[in-house]
Design a protein around this motif. Structure first.
Motif, PDB file in Angstrom:
ATOM      1  N   TYR A   1      -0.849 -17.372  -8.765  1.00 20.27           N
ATOM      2  CA  TYR A   1      -0.698 -18.795  -8.629  1.00 20.27           C
ATOM      3  C   TYR A   1      -1.009 -19.426 -10.082  1.00 20.27           C
ATOM      4  O   TYR A   1      -1.729 -19.130 -10.692  1.00 20.27           O
ATOM      5  CB  TYR A   1      -1.817 -19.250  -7.702  1.00 20.27           C
ATOM      6  N   PHE A   2      -0.015 -20.610 -10.323  1.00 23.72           N
ATOM      7  CA  PHE A   2       0.079 -20.872 -11.761  1.00 23.72           C
ATOM      8  C   PHE A   2      -0.702 -22.226 -11.918  1.00 23.72           C
ATOM      9  O   PHE A   2      -1.211 -22.552 -13.043  1.00 23.72           O
ATOM     10  CB  PHE A   2       1.659 -21.471 -12.245  1.00 23.72           C
ATOM     11  N   ASN A   3      -1.330 -22.879 -10.921  1.00 29.49           N
ATOM     12  CA  ASN A   3      -1.666 -24.326 -11.062  1.00 29.49           C
ATOM     13  C   ASN A   3      -3.056 -24.101 -12.159  1.00 29.49           C
ATOM     14  O   ASN A   3      -3.920 -23.344 -11.587  1.00 29.49           O
ATOM     15  CB  ASN A   3      -2.305 -24.581  -9.963  1.00 29.49           C
ATOM     16  N   GLY A   4      -3.138 -25.034 -13.054  1.00 29.08           N
ATOM     17  CA  GLY A   4      -4.334 -24.954 -13.992  1.00 29.08           C
ATOM     18  C   GLY A   4      -4.291 -23.892 -14.969  1.00 29.08           C
ATOM     19  O   GLY A   4      -5.100 -23.718 -15.830  1.00 29.08           O
ATOM     20  N   LEU A   5      -3.378 -23.090 -15.091  1.00 26.45           N
ATOM     21  CA  LEU A   5      -3.271 -22.091 -16.157  1.00 26.45           C
ATOM     22  C   LEU A   5      -2.460 -22.453 -17.315  1.00 26.45           C
ATOM     23  O   LEU A   5      -1.505 -23.185 -17.247  1.00 26.45           O
ATOM     24  CB  LEU A   5      -2.500 -20.681 -15.539  1.00 26.45           C
TER      25      LEU A   5
ATOM     26  N   ARG B   1       0.104 -18.203 -18.118  1.00 25.77           N
ATOM     27  CA  ARG B   1       1.397 -18.118 -17.136  1.00 25.77           C
ATOM     28  C   ARG B   1       2.519 -17.110 -17.414  1.00 25.77           C
ATOM     29  O   ARG B   1       2.974 -16.359 -16.685  1.00 25.77           O
ATOM     30  CB  ARG B   1       1.948 -19.555 -16.931  1.00 25.77           C
ATOM     31  N   ASP B   2       2.572 -17.063 -18.691  1.00 25.46           N
ATOM     32  CA  ASP B   2       3.138 -15.804 -19.310  1.00 25.46           C
ATOM     33  C   ASP B   2       2.838 -14.414 -18.930  1.00 25.46           C
ATOM     34  O   ASP B   2       3.802 -13.715 -18.505  1.00 25.46           O
ATOM     35  CB  ASP B   2       3.490 -16.151 -20.934  1.00 25.46           C
ATOM     36  N   ARG B   3       1.701 -14.283 -18.976  1.00 25.24           N
ATOM     37  CA  ARG B   3       1.033 -12.927 -18.359  1.00 25.24           C
ATOM     38  C   ARG B   3       1.316 -12.568 -16.958  1.00 25.24           C
ATOM     39  O   ARG B   3       1.606 -11.558 -16.564  1.00 25.24           O
ATOM     40  CB  ARG B   3      -0.595 -12.730 -18.785  1.00 25.24           C
TER      41      ARG B   3
ATOM     42  N   GLU C   1       7.607 -26.607  -6.133  1.00 26.99           N
ATOM     43  CA  GLU C   1       6.287 -26.974  -5.629  1.00 26.99           C
ATOM     44  C   GLU C   1       5.221 -26.123  -5.072  1.00 26.99           C
ATOM     45  O   GLU C   1       4.048 -26.090  -5.072  1.00 26.99           O
ATOM     46  CB  GLU C   1       6.621 -27.835  -4.458  1.00 26.99           C
ATOM     47  N   THR C   2       5.643 -24.538  -5.316  1.00 27.22           N
ATOM     48  CA  THR C   2       4.450 -23.626  -4.760  1.00 27.22           C
ATOM     49  C   THR C   2       3.608 -23.340  -6.149  1.00 27.22           C
ATOM     50  O   THR C   2       2.583 -22.834  -5.774  1.00 27.22           O
ATOM     51  CB  THR C   2       5.214 -22.394  -4.271  1.00 27.22           C
ATOM     52  N   HIS C   3       3.876 -23.671  -7.347  1.00 26.73           N
ATOM     53  CA  HIS C   3       3.126 -23.321  -8.324  1.00 26.73           C
ATOM     54  C   HIS C   3       2.885 -22.015  -8.721  1.00 26.73           C
ATOM     55  O   HIS C   3       1.918 -21.619  -8.867  1.00 26.73           O
ATOM     56  CB  HIS C   3       2.031 -24.353  -8.438  1.00 26.73           C
ATOM     57  N   THR C   4       3.702 -21.069  -8.423  1.00 29.30           N
ATOM     58  CA  THR C   4       3.500 -19.523  -8.581  1.00 29.30           C
ATOM     59  C   THR C   4       4.700 -19.042  -9.281  1.00 29.30           C
ATOM     60  O   THR C   4       5.596 -19.621  -9.691  1.00 29.30           O
ATOM     61  CB  THR C   4       3.359 -18.943  -7.138  1.00 29.30           C
ATOM     62  N   ALA C   5       4.391 -17.854 -10.010  1.00 30.11           N
ATOM     63  CA  ALA C   5       5.447 -17.026 -10.761  1.00 30.11           C
ATOM     64  C   ALA C   5       6.312 -16.520  -9.691  1.00 30.11           C
ATOM     65  O   ALA C   5       6.177 -15.872  -8.829  1.00 30.11           O
ATOM     66  CB  ALA C   5       4.717 -16.007 -11.243  1.00 30.11           C
ATOM     67  N   GLN C   6       7.659 -16.958  -9.632  1.00 27.02           N
ATOM     68  CA  GLN C   6       8.558 -16.454  -9.020  1.00 27.02           C
ATOM     69  C   GLN C   6       9.939 -15.883  -9.656  1.00 27.02           C
ATOM     70  O   GLN C   6      10.391 -16.880 -10.569  1.00 27.02           O
ATOM     71  CB  GLN C   6       8.994 -17.788  -8.062  1.00 27.02           C
ATOM     72  N   LEU C   7      10.128 -14.943  -9.344  1.00 24.40           N
ATOM     73  CA  LEU C   7      11.433 -14.387 -10.004  1.00 24.40           C
ATOM     74  C   LEU C   7      12.604 -14.163  -9.030  1.00 24.40           C
ATOM     75  O   LEU C   7      12.455 -13.602  -7.975  1.00 24.40           O
ATOM     76  CB  LEU C   7      10.983 -12.840 -10.523  1.00 24.40           C
TER      77      LEU C   7
ATOM     78  N   ARG D   1       4.633  -9.811  -2.677  1.00 25.51           N
ATOM     79  CA  ARG D   1       4.909 -10.722  -1.857  1.00 25.51           C
ATOM     80  C   ARG D   1       6.460 -11.587  -2.252  1.00 25.51           C
ATOM     81  O   ARG D   1       6.805 -11.804  -3.302  1.00 25.51           O
ATOM     82  CB  ARG D   1       3.937 -12.143  -1.919  1.00 25.51           C
ATOM     83  N   ALA D   2       7.322 -11.696  -1.450  1.00 22.33           N
ATOM     84  CA  ALA D   2       8.440 -12.368  -1.391  1.00 22.33           C
ATOM     85  C   ALA D   2       8.852 -13.334  -0.401  1.00 22.33           C
ATOM     86  O   ALA D   2       8.250 -13.415   0.838  1.00 22.33           O
ATOM     87  CB  ALA D   2       9.466 -11.110  -1.497  1.00 22.33           C
ATOM     88  N   ARG D   3       9.753 -14.131  -0.759  1.00 24.49           N
ATOM     89  CA  ARG D   3      10.342 -15.189   0.141  1.00 24.49           C
ATOM     90  C   ARG D   3      11.561 -15.606   0.248  1.00 24.49           C
ATOM     91  O   ARG D   3      12.275 -15.085  -1.112  1.00 24.49           O
ATOM     92  CB  ARG D   3       9.451 -16.535   0.211  1.00 24.49           C
TER      93      ARG D   3
END
Length: 147
Positions: free
Chosen positions: A71-75, A80-82, A107-113, A137-139
């Protein structure tokens, strides 16, 4: 009278030949029409199979498979790079390596590849299952965010 008869006979024969040609032409035209209809129908089936309709070319929906990380929010940027680097390494441990990495921010504010994109729902589900079997975890989404 003989001349008239010969002319009439030739005209009659010529008329029969023309009538035969006309009948042959009609038969050939009918066969071509049937073939054209069949070909047009087959062509329509092929066009429908690829998603082309009267309004133009319509692509089937794409399935984008995203590997999800922290989760990226507030990082901060370094954190976030880590998080992205950790996700990249986890994905690489499953056997999926990339020359370029496409990171998705939404809008998920997560690292997504972005791992894969396909028109096949089955293949998309197989990719997602592969990642989740390896603890990632994948979507699946049908639209990537625009800038």
């Amino acid at each position: 009278m003989t001349v008239f008869f010969e002319s009439f006979h030739r005209a009659l024969i010529h008329g029969v030949v023309l009538a035969c040609h006309f009948k042959y032409f009609e038969a050939v035209k009918a066969e071509l029409d049937r073939d054209s209809t069949r070909t047009a129908f087959e062509h329509t089936e092929v066009r429908t199979a690829i998603g082309e309709y009267e309004t133009g070319f319509v692509r089937r929906p794409m399935h984008y498979i995203l590997a999800c990380g922290a989760y990226f929010n507030g990082l901060e940027f370094a954190e976030r790079d880590r998080a992205r680097e950790q996700l990249r390494e986890k994905v690489a441990s499953t056997g999926l390596t990339f020359v370029e990495h496409y990171w998705i921010w939404d809008e998920t504010h997560t690292a997504q590849l972005l791992v894969a994109s396909t028109q096949s729902a089955l293949k998309a589900e197989q990719f997602r299952s592969h990642l989740e079997r390896h603890g990632i975890r994948a979507r699946i989404t049908h639209q990537l965010p625009s800038r």
